[in-house]
Design a protein around this motif. Structure first.
Motif: not given
Length: 70
Positions: A26-29, A46-48, A53-54, A59-60
């Motif tokens: 969830h965008n905390m990678h 999944g759920d990255w 958003t693109s 970023a991921f």
């Protein structure tokens, strides 16, 4: 037809495939505190992103491409 010798288990590690899997970052990678173990295959289930958003996906992808896994 090819013949193969019976596997006696002596080379079990050589014949193994190590899969490393993760999900739900969830965008905390970039805040992950421990490195992923070595492996032959890295799976993200999944759920990255947080909002999908693109920019989050880009970023991921950039972070993921920097990992040492094939």
């Amino acid at each position: 037809m090819e013949e193969h010798a019976a596997d006696d288990g002596d080379d079990a590690e050589e014949d193994s495939l190590r899969v490393v899997a993760f999900s739900d970052t969830h965008n905390m990678h970039e805040q992950l505190s421990c490195p992923f173990p070595d492996g032959d295959v890295l799976v993200c289930a999944g759920d990255w992103t947080q909002k999908g958003t693109s920019d989050e996906t880009a970023a991921f992808a950039s972070w993921l491409s920097g990992l040492p896994h094939p």
